[in-house]
Write an enzyme that holds these catalytic residues in place. Structure first.
Site, PDB file in Angstrom:
ATOM      1  N   ASP A   1       0.873  -1.195   0.119  1.00 22.81           N
ATOM      2  CA  ASP A   1       0.286   0.053  -0.095  1.00 22.81           C
ATOM      3  C   ASP A   1       0.866   1.280   0.022  1.00 22.81           C
ATOM      4  OD1 ASP A   1      -2.243   1.659   0.085  1.00 22.81           O
ATOM      5  OD2 ASP A   1      -3.212   0.324   1.675  1.00 22.81           O
TER       6      ASP A   1
ATOM      7  N   ASP B   1       3.055   1.904  -4.876  1.00 21.90           N
ATOM      8  CA  ASP B   1       1.926   2.441  -5.834  1.00 21.90           C
ATOM      9  C   ASP B   1       1.584   1.503  -6.687  1.00 21.90           C
ATOM     10  OD1 ASP B   1       0.070   3.691  -7.361  1.00 21.90           O
ATOM     11  OD2 ASP B   1       0.851   5.572  -7.277  1.00 21.90           O
ATOM     12  N   PHE B   2       0.500   0.829  -6.478  1.00 23.31           N
ATOM     13  CA  PHE B   2      -0.025  -0.544  -7.351  1.00 23.31           C
ATOM     14  C   PHE B   2      -0.110   0.214  -8.884  1.00 23.31           C
ATOM     15  CE2 PHE B   2      -3.918  -0.506  -4.799  1.00 23.31           C
ATOM     16  CZ  PHE B   2      -4.476   0.387  -5.391  1.00 23.31           C
TER      17      PHE B   2
ATOM     18  N   HIS C   1     -12.910  -1.343  -7.649  1.00 18.52           N
ATOM     19  CA  HIS C   1     -14.290  -0.489  -7.690  1.00 18.52           C
ATOM     20  C   HIS C   1     -13.873   0.947  -7.535  1.00 18.52           C
ATOM     21  CE1 HIS C   1     -15.489  -0.324  -3.220  1.00 18.52           C
ATOM     22  NE2 HIS C   1     -14.297  -0.171  -3.425  1.00 18.52           N
TER      23      HIS C   1
END
Length: 335
Positions: free
Chosen positions: A197, A222-223, A241
């Site tokens: 995260d 940071d994905f 989402h």
């Protein structure tokens, strides 16, 4: 006499939400933790105006949050206990987040979102939601604890529905304080974990993961830019989402690039039905929250399959809906 209208109940539905928010902000439930008190006693503990607080307490009685023992003596109900900060099933942070001023303003600007198609949060705050929470440590802590509260309620169903023991290493992307990863590792002693995260999301992770720290690696990342290599399963709970299709596909492609042969992506999300039923009220409201707050969306099973296939995956039949929130476990393998 005019009959009571369900529509009128909805018109005034904001009032109970703000009553709960006020009660949480001043700490009513925490002050009542050790037994019934008068409004004057509670006012002393919470730093509030006793006559005004008395009026709120009467209102909370109607919401089954407190019980009026005598004219001016109030006690917590079983439901009211959930507003305590130390309750195991607390929803205090969820109330602070979703009834707080920032989400409140965002929903209040829904009309403009419907006119423009642009989500409201950045318009009303000047920053994206993630930039916004990154900029304020207290707000970030509230957000992360709210997400952890929700995760604690859904984790048992997710773990029961999917065999995490299949994986040597599980990476939880956007996993916040590690609530879900900790539950997975406790249930599967042979599995290792990576918690991924932004730095602000990971602040509480060492404490949450303390009892499984020998099997858990904390990875600031940071994905949207990259995903750590080496996991057998990449978990995305309530992540996709938050994003539109373009960004969601980018996250999935980053997983695909980092994945070992035979690896899996596990998408843990509510699934929007093709036709709305009363049981779908929650996911429909969540979808509207994504509309105004992040620019993301809830997706149907077909939309998840299309998204996954476009990012190089083949979806396996999802498990779900799982109690209490109707999550599905959508397992996907490289195509």
């Amino acid at each position: 006499m005019m009959s009571r209208s369900p529509l009128l109940d909805l018109v005034f539905g904001y009032m109970p939400a703000q009553m709960l928010h006020a009660a949480v902000e001043i700490g009513v439930a925490d002050a009542l933790a050790d037994g019934p008190k008068t409004s004057a006693e509670l006012a002393d503990e919470t730093g509030t105006h006793a006559p005004s607080l008395y009026r709120l307490l009467r209102g909370l009685t109607g919401l089954d949050v407190v019980e009026q023992k005598e004219r001016d003596l109030f006690a917590l109900t079983a439901e009211g206990q959930r507003l305590r900060a130390d309750a195991p099933d607390s929803i205090r942070a969820l109330v602070r987040l979703f009834c707080g001023p920032d989400v409140w303003r965002t929903w209040g600007d829904m009309t403009e979102t419907l006119r423009t198609g642009e989500y409201a949060w950045e318009r009303v705050t000047g920053r994206t939601p993630f930039e916004f929470f990154e900029s304020d440590r207290e707000l970030s802590a509230t957000f992360n604890e709210a997400m952890a509260e929700h995760t604690r309620s859904v984790a048992p169903g997710i773990i029961e529905a999917h065999d995490f023991a299949r994986y040597g290493t599980v990476a939880d992307l956007g996993g916040g304080d590690g609530t879900l990863l900790a539950a997975i590792l406790r249930a599967n002693p042979g599995t290792r974990g990576m918690l991924v995260d932004l730095p602000s999301g990971l602040e509480a992770a060492p404490g949450v993961l303390a009892d499984v720290a020998d099997r858990a690696e904390i990875v600031p990342c940071d994905f949207l830019e990259s995903v750590p290599e080496g996991a057998d399963a990449y978990v995305l709970k309530s992540v996709l989402h938050d994003w539109n299709d373009e960004k969601a596909a980018e996250i999935l492609r980053n997983c695909r690039a980092a994945m070992r042969p035979g690896g899996r992506v596990l998408v843990l999300e509510q699934v929007m039905p093709e036709m709305v039923t009363p049981e779908a009220t929650g996911v429909v409201r969540n979808d509207l929250n994504m509309l105004v707050a992040t620019g993301g969306r809830e997706r149907t099973e077909a939309e998840f399959r299309e998204l996954l296939e476009g990012a190089g995956f083949t979806a396996v039949t999802p498990a779900g809906p799982l109690p209490p929130a109707g999550y599905h476990v959508i397992e996907a393998r490289p195509a």
